[in-house]
Write a protein that holds these residues in place. Structure first.
Motif, PDB file in Angstrom:
ATOM      1  N   GLY A   1       0.820  -1.210   0.000  1.00 30.14           N
ATOM      2  CA  GLY A   1       0.000   0.000   0.000  1.00 30.14           C
ATOM      3  C   GLY A   1       0.849   1.253   0.000  1.00 30.14           C
ATOM      4  N   THR A   2       1.979   1.192   0.652  1.00 33.70           N
ATOM      5  CA  THR A   2       2.922   2.307   0.655  1.00 33.70           C
ATOM      6  C   THR A   2       3.625   2.313  -0.690  1.00 33.70           C
ATOM      7  N   LYS A   3       3.484   3.401  -1.421  1.00 36.19           N
ATOM      8  CA  LYS A   3       3.970   3.443  -2.801  1.00 36.19           C
ATOM      9  C   LYS A   3       5.333   4.103  -2.920  1.00 36.19           C
ATOM     10  N   LYS A   4       6.083   3.640  -3.917  1.00 38.76           N
ATOM     11  CA  LYS A   4       7.349   4.268  -4.277  1.00 38.76           C
ATOM     12  C   LYS A   4       7.055   5.188  -5.450  1.00 38.76           C
ATOM     13  N   GLY A   5       7.101   6.484  -5.190  1.00 39.15           N
ATOM     14  CA  GLY A   5       6.852   7.460  -6.240  1.00 39.15           C
ATOM     15  C   GLY A   5       8.167   7.967  -6.783  1.00 39.15           C
ATOM     16  N   CYS A   6       8.687   9.001  -6.157  1.00 39.44           N
ATOM     17  CA  CYS A   6       9.921   9.621  -6.639  1.00 39.44           C
ATOM     18  C   CYS A   6      11.170   8.989  -6.037  1.00 39.44           C
TER      19      CYS A   6
END
Length: 161
Positions: free
Chosen positions: A35-40
């Motif tokens: 659920g915790t996303k890797k964006g930048c």
């Protein structure tokens, strides 16, 4: 490898990780909490926001070993009225940033309740009512590429009110 214990969403988790592994990667790759996303992956977008002992952090900038024996709450462990409010106010579109937005908003509401001022707080004695300007300033570390900001603000205003 370093053995650490994290308290994640109320459960003790023992991990063997290299000291340079980020908290984000430990959550996603070692514990399967996606659920915790890797964006930048640089602390600029807020998609990876989680709560550490109730305080919001960018998990991509934190080393897992720094958070040994601390309570980490990911979106999988959040049970908050904000979740329904986000749906009601259309506070998401593609949904990629939503988990970080909700974790950040939970932490932000706690900060406001404790009287922590923001850059736009006008009262020197601390923030009063949570205005739209206050919400936008306090949530400025979380980006939404779809532009669902009005819905996000509306959801937070409903829950804060």
């Amino acid at each position: 490898m370093t053995e650490i214990r994290l308290w994640v969403n109320g459960s003790a988790e023992a991990l063997d990780v290299e000291p340079r592994v980020s908290l984000l990667d430990a959550l996603r790759e070692h514990l399967g909490l996606t659920g915790t996303k890797k964006g930048c992956d640089q602390g600029a977008c807020g998609a990876c926001t989680v709560l550490a002992d109730g305080v919001r952090i960018n998990s991509c900038l934190a080393l897992a070993v720094q958070y040994a024996d601390r309570e980490i709450t990911t979106i999988e462990g959040v049970d908050h009225p904000l979740q329904e409010a986000f749906v009601k106010h259309d506070g998401f579109q593609c949904g990629y940033c939503t988990c970080g937005q909700i974790c950040s908003a939970v932490g932000m509401l706690a900060e406001h309740k404790e009287g922590m001022p923001s850059a736009v707080t006008e009262d020197p004695d601390g923030p009063g009512e949570l205005s739209e300007d206050e919400i936008r300033e306090r949530m400025s570390g979380n980006l939404c590429r779809c532009g669902a900001y009005n819905g996000i603000v509306g959801a937070i205003q409903e829950v804060a009110g």
